[in-house]
Design an enzyme around this catalytic site. Structure first.
Site, short mmCIF file in Angstrom:
data_model
loop_
_atom_site.label_atom_id
_atom_site.label_comp_id
_atom_site.label_asym_id
_atom_site.label_seq_id
_atom_site.Cartn_x
_atom_site.Cartn_y
_atom_site.Cartn_z
CB SER A 226 27.44 43.62 45.57
OG SER A 226 26.37 43.24 46.56
CE1 TYR B 225 25.92 48.86 44.70
CE2 TYR B 225 25.07 47.34 47.02
CZ TYR B 225 26.41 47.85 45.97
OH TYR B 225 27.79 47.37 45.92
N1 LIG Z 1 32.78 47.57 49.95
C1 LIG Z 1 31.69 46.54 50.26
O1 LIG Z 1 30.86 46.18 50.65
C2 LIG Z 1 30.82 45.93 48.77
C3 LIG Z 1 30.43 44.67 48.58
C4 LIG Z 1 29.93 44.65 47.22
C5 LIG Z 1 30.28 44.27 46.37
N2 LIG Z 1 31.34 45.87 46.57
C6 LIG Z 1 31.41 46.92 45.29
O2 LIG Z 1 33.26 47.14 45.24
C7 LIG Z 1 32.72 47.64 43.87
C8 LIG Z 1 34.15 48.57 44.53
O3 LIG Z 1 33.56 49.38 46.04
P1 LIG Z 1 35.07 49.58 46.79
O4 LIG Z 1 34.07 48.71 47.87
O5 LIG Z 1 36.10 49.41 46.61
O6 LIG Z 1 34.04 51.27 47.13
P2 LIG Z 1 35.46 52.57 47.35
O7 LIG Z 1 37.12 52.37 48.36
O8 LIG Z 1 33.86 53.51 47.84
O9 LIG Z 1 35.72 52.49 45.83
C9 LIG Z 1 34.56 53.04 44.65
C10 LIG Z 1 35.63 53.54 43.44
O10 LIG Z 1 35.00 53.46 42.28
C11 LIG Z 1 35.52 54.74 41.96
N3 LIG Z 1 33.75 55.64 41.46
C12 LIG Z 1 33.20 55.86 42.39
N4 LIG Z 1 32.56 57.35 41.04
C13 LIG Z 1 33.25 57.17 40.23
C14 LIG Z 1 32.95 58.09 38.81
N5 LIG Z 1 31.65 58.65 39.02
N6 LIG Z 1 33.96 58.08 37.83
C15 LIG Z 1 34.68 57.04 37.89
N7 LIG Z 1 34.88 56.09 39.25
C16 LIG Z 1 33.71 56.50 40.40
C17 LIG Z 1 36.25 55.74 42.95
O11 LIG Z 1 36.86 56.65 42.60
P3 LIG Z 1 36.23 57.87 42.88
O12 LIG Z 1 36.00 58.83 43.79
O13 LIG Z 1 38.09 58.66 43.03
O14 LIG Z 1 35.99 58.44 41.64
C18 LIG Z 1 36.49 54.44 43.95
O15 LIG Z 1 37.62 54.47 43.61
C19 LIG Z 1 31.61 49.11 43.87
O16 LIG Z 1 31.28 48.07 42.40
C20 LIG Z 1 30.87 48.36 44.68
O17 LIG Z 1 29.40 48.21 43.96
C21 LIG Z 1 31.62 47.10 47.47
#
Ligand SMILES: NC(=O)c1ccc[n+]([C@@H]2O[C@H](COP(=O)([O-])OP(=O)(O)OC[C@H]3O[C@@H](n4cnc5c(N)ncnc54)[C@H](OP(=O)(O)O)[C@@H]3O)[C@@H](O)[C@H]2O)c1
Length: 265
Positions: free
Chosen positions: A141, A154
């Site tokens: 991130s 985070y």
């Molecule tokens: N969105 C942003 O602004 C942003 C910015 C920078 C980086 N990121 C990074 O991008 C990545 C993906 O996030 P996203 O933005 O796509 O958010 P998201 O839609 O909330 O996706 C998160 C994913 O992680 C899975 N997950 C959460 N807890 C888990 C667990 N205990 N075991 C297995 N899987 C788990 C969730 O699936 P389940 O709930 O079904 O388990 C979901 O598929 C993350 O690493 C996040 O830190 C996001």
């Protein structure tokens, strides 16, 4: 006839960035292993993608903060020779001050953002190194570069993902095995639901779609980038930052205290 396609394993594929990676990698001809806790969502996505792209898609229900779930995915990564790509994407992060965060949320963020990608990379790398081929994409991130009072944990975990990836890149230099680290800025996903900060609180001008994010990250991957910052228009900014870190480290290698720390006489 069994499939001869390479396999991509994507953690956190039930929504957001991981689900878009699943779609884009299926379109590139990868069979997929999708990992997350919400198995119904994974199964629906598996059905859609296998029909749309004529690839095999397996859904695995695993909580990566839990030893049993993590060990199950590690075992899969060690045992299937067709695995060619691991996308360490699953991540969470409650946005709150360190003292306001519960012990459970603190432990879960460390387990998911830091321990899981480390163990999954360690599980898959021996086979990659043996074959001299394969790639890991680690999703960090931009908060790895910036700690706000509500992102302390985070930011620290994502900073780890960057350093872990940079270290692995050094270890794997000269081999056919690649590690890319991606640093998304704010992206439209469900992340903000669990973070406790509504996406609507962000300036829409700074938020990217998950589709644009993943397409840009994969363009960086195709270009052979080690570090990809999809929202940074001036690529020279990363080079300057990286060079400054190298220069600072070099300046520490002198064996004597700086004059400003000399005892007062
Ligand atoms: N969105 C942003 O602004 C942003 C910015 C920078 C980086 N990121 C990074 O991008 C990545 C993906 O996030 P996203 O933005 O796509 O958010 P998201 O839609 O909330 O996706 C998160 C994913 O992680 C899975 N997950 C959460 N807890 C888990 C667990 N205990 N075991 C297995 N899987 C788990 C969730 O699936 P389940 O709930 O079904 O388990 C979901 O598929 C993350 O690493 C996040 O830190 C996001």
């Amino acid at each position: 006839m069994p499939s001869a396609n390479p396999i991509a394993v994507i953690t956190g594929a039930s929504s957001g960035i991981g689900a878009v990676y699943a779609d884009r990698l299926a379109a590139r001809g990868y069979d997929l292993v999708l990992v997350a806790r919400r198995i119904d969502r994974l199964r629906m996505l598996a059905e859609t993608l296998s029909a749309a792209h004529n690839v095999e898609v397996q859904a695995i229900e695993a909580d990566l903060t839990d030893e049993t779930g993590l060990a199950r995915v590690e075992q899969l990564l060690r045992s299937d020779e067709r695995i060619a790509l691991l996308v360490n994407n699953a991540g969470n992060g409650k946005l709150s001050g360190t003292l306001d965060m519960s012990d459970a949320d603190t432990a879960s963020t460390i387990a998911l953002n830091l321990v899981a990608p480390t163990r999954l990379a360690r599980a898959v790398l021996p086979a990659f190194v043996k074959r001299n081929a394969g790639a890991i994409i680690n999703i960090a991130s931009v908060m790895a570069l910036h700690a706000l009072p509500i992102t302390t944990l985070y930011s620290a975990t994502k900073s780890y993902v960057v350093m872990f990836s940079r270290g692995l890149q050094g270890e794997l230099q000269g081999t056919g095995v690649r590690v890319q680290v991606v640093l998304p800025a704010a992206t439209v996903t469900e992340f903000y639901d669990q973070a406790g900060l509504p996406l609507s609180a962000l300036d829409p001008a700074v938020v990217m779609t998950a589709e644009n994010l993943v397409d840009a990250a994969l363009a960086g991957f195709d270009a052979g980038e080690a570090v990809t910052l999809p929202s940074v228009h001036d690529a020279q900014l990363w080079t300057a930052y990286d060079d400054a870190q190298d220069a600072l480290f070099g300046a520490t290698q002198v064996g004597s205290p700086a004059p400003r720390y000399a005892p007062a006489v």
